[in-house]
Design an enzyme around this catalytic site. Structure first.
Site, PDB file in Angstrom:
ATOM      1  N   TYR A  34       0.871  -1.195   0.000  1.00  0.00           N
ATOM      2  CA  TYR A  34       0.000   0.000   0.000  1.00  0.00           C
ATOM      3  C   TYR A  34       0.892   1.223   0.000  1.00  0.00           C
ATOM      4  O   TYR A  34       1.850   1.314   0.769  1.00  0.00           O
ATOM      5  CB  TYR A  34      -0.877   0.001   1.258  1.00  0.00           C
ATOM      6  CG  TYR A  34      -1.616   1.306   1.503  1.00  0.00           C
ATOM      7  CD1 TYR A  34      -2.972   1.420   1.211  1.00  0.00           C
ATOM      8  CD2 TYR A  34      -0.950   2.427   2.028  1.00  0.00           C
ATOM      9  CE1 TYR A  34      -3.646   2.619   1.428  1.00  0.00           C
ATOM     10  CE2 TYR A  34      -1.619   3.614   2.236  1.00  0.00           C
ATOM     11  CZ  TYR A  34      -2.967   3.714   1.944  1.00  0.00           C
ATOM     12  OH  TYR A  34      -3.623   4.896   2.154  1.00  0.00           O
TER      13      TYR A  34
ATOM     14  N   GLU B 101      -3.757   7.409  -3.835  1.00  0.00           N
ATOM     15  CA  GLU B 101      -3.606   6.174  -3.074  1.00  0.00           C
ATOM     16  C   GLU B 101      -3.525   4.980  -4.018  1.00  0.00           C
ATOM     17  O   GLU B 101      -4.323   4.873  -4.941  1.00  0.00           O
ATOM     18  CB  GLU B 101      -4.801   5.996  -2.131  1.00  0.00           C
ATOM     19  CG  GLU B 101      -4.704   4.757  -1.256  1.00  0.00           C
ATOM     20  CD  GLU B 101      -5.979   4.525  -0.442  1.00  0.00           C
ATOM     21  OE1 GLU B 101      -6.012   4.892   0.741  1.00  0.00           O
ATOM     22  OE2 GLU B 101      -6.943   3.969  -1.003  1.00  0.00           O
TER      23      GLU B 101
END
Ligand code: GDP
Ligand code: MN
Length: 380
Positions: A101, A190
């Site tokens: 991530y 993101e």
């Protein structure tokens, strides 16, 4: 403004961040053609402005064009958290060895950009932060100093990524993501998951991308990505008429001048036991056309049962607004009762003008609270 996954990936690609090749499709037949062109296994992904698509059945692998067509049929029209799927992204399927991530956003408290990186990707980041906070590396970038390569190294070591080949790729992805974030005037970029393939290649498999609305004038190419069909019809009409409007769920239509005043009007409606139907800011104007446009947008919402005009004259004058309201009411028929509260510059003149004309269904009140109570009563 939130971007769809495929739009965010388009921007990622422009800045050199690796993504898979893909195509947009809005029918099963288009999905089949896309799969044919891409060849091999593909992944069919719902394009909606919300997360958790995988869990909701909006992300599925398809082995061949036939399969892609059938899968597209299943996903199109699906309701994911209140968003109906009208578009798909068909992408070359990736083999996944690891899911990381990576994101960059604003930390308003620190007045700096904040990077987050973890090896525990693929799940909601809030979950990682709650259950395994040590796995989440955080790093601030001072906007005045700008990004420095040593910072990416800190972030990578902080996340415990020790494979040299991965480190090298991440070093450039982090730098590219920062440039993408700053140069697009983004508020959030993101990548979840950022995958490592069995061959050790790192690639963005998803994108969540938010651009600052106030900077869109600098990015006509991004502004053009806005999908008007994803907004409620009232908001679409408002945008066309240049009316500042946000739809809410209640019954009292609200119109005021100045965002702060309108926000407090929403609160006062709640205090009076009602529910506002919208936010609508007339701005510094108050001329007839502005009032007509705003009233048209507000009354297009079938839930509206009464309308509250809350005007505080600073630069705007009460008499001008009063005439604007009267002219607007001559040009259009409003079924709902209207309550007007005028205060500030030339408020008295404004109230006299309204009292003299005394249009049916128009009530004036001297204070904001009385006006809100009246509007709530009339909406009942
Ligand atoms: P989200 O659920 O809305 O965040 O959608 P994502 O794009 O993150 O996809 C959800 C999950 O689907 C990912 O975490 C992956 O596990 C899986 N997935 C997505 N694309 C692929 C792919 O190309 N290959 C494989 N094997 N899995 C994928
Ligand atoms: Mn995701």
């Amino acid at each position: 403004m939130d971007l769809y996954e495929y739009q965010g990936k388009e921007l990622f690609r422009r800045f050199g961040i690796p993504t898979s090749e893909g195509r947009v499709a809005s029918t099963p037949v288009e999905a089949r053609a896309a799969a044919q062109e891409l060849g091999g296994q593909v992944v069919v992904k719902a394009q909606v402005l919300t997360g958790g698509r995988g869990k909701a059945g909006g992300v599925k692998l398809a082995d061949n064009p036939d399969d892609a067509e059938q899968t597209a049929e299943q996903i199109l029209g699906l309701d994911i958290n209140g968003h109906v799927v009208r578009k798909l992204w068909i992408e070359d399927a990736s083999e996944i060895a690891k899911e990381y991530y990576l994101s960059v956003t604003f930390d308003r408290g620190a007045k700096q950009s904040l990077f987050m990186l973890t090896k525990e990707g693929g799940v909601e980041i809030e979950e990682v932060a709650a259950n395994n906070p040590d796995a989440l590396a955080r790093l601030h970038v001072d906007p005045l100093e700008g990004y420095q390569p040593y910072q990416a190294r800190q972030l990578i070591y902080g996340a415990g990524i020790d494979d040299q080949n991965e480190q090298k790729q991440l070093l450039s992805i982090i730098e590219q993501l920062y440039r993408c974030f700053v140069e697009s005037d983004a508020m959030l970029c993101e990548i979840n998951p950022l995958i490592v393939t069995p061959e050790g290649e790192i690639r963005a498999l998803d994108s969540k991308f938010t651009v600052d609305d106030n900077a869109l004038y600098r990015h006509p190419d991004i502004a053009e990505m806005r999908d008007l069909e994803a907004y409620p019809p009232e908001e679409r009409a408002a945008r066309e008429k240049n009316v500042t409007y946000v739809k809410l769920d209640g019954e009292v239509g609200i119109l005021g001048n100045g965002a702060g005043l309108v926000m407090s009007t929403l609160d006062v409606i709640a205090l009076a036991g009602g529910r506002p139907a919208n936010f609508c800011d007339l701005g510094g104007g108050g001329d007839a056309q502005g009032v007509v446009d705003a009233l048209e947008v507000i009354t297009a919402d079938p839930q509206v049962r009464s309308i509250l005009f809350n005007i505080f004259g600073g630069i705007t004058r009460g008499d001008v607004v009063a005439r604007g309201i009267l002219q607007a009411l001559e040009q259009m028929t409003i079924e709902q009762p209207i309550v007007v509260r005028l205060d500030g510059t030339n408020a008295e003149e404004g109230r006299e003008i309204l009292a003299e004309a005394a249009p049916p269904n128009l009530h004036t009140e001297a204070t904001m609270l009385d006006a809100a109570r009246r509007a709530v009563e009339l909406a009942a």
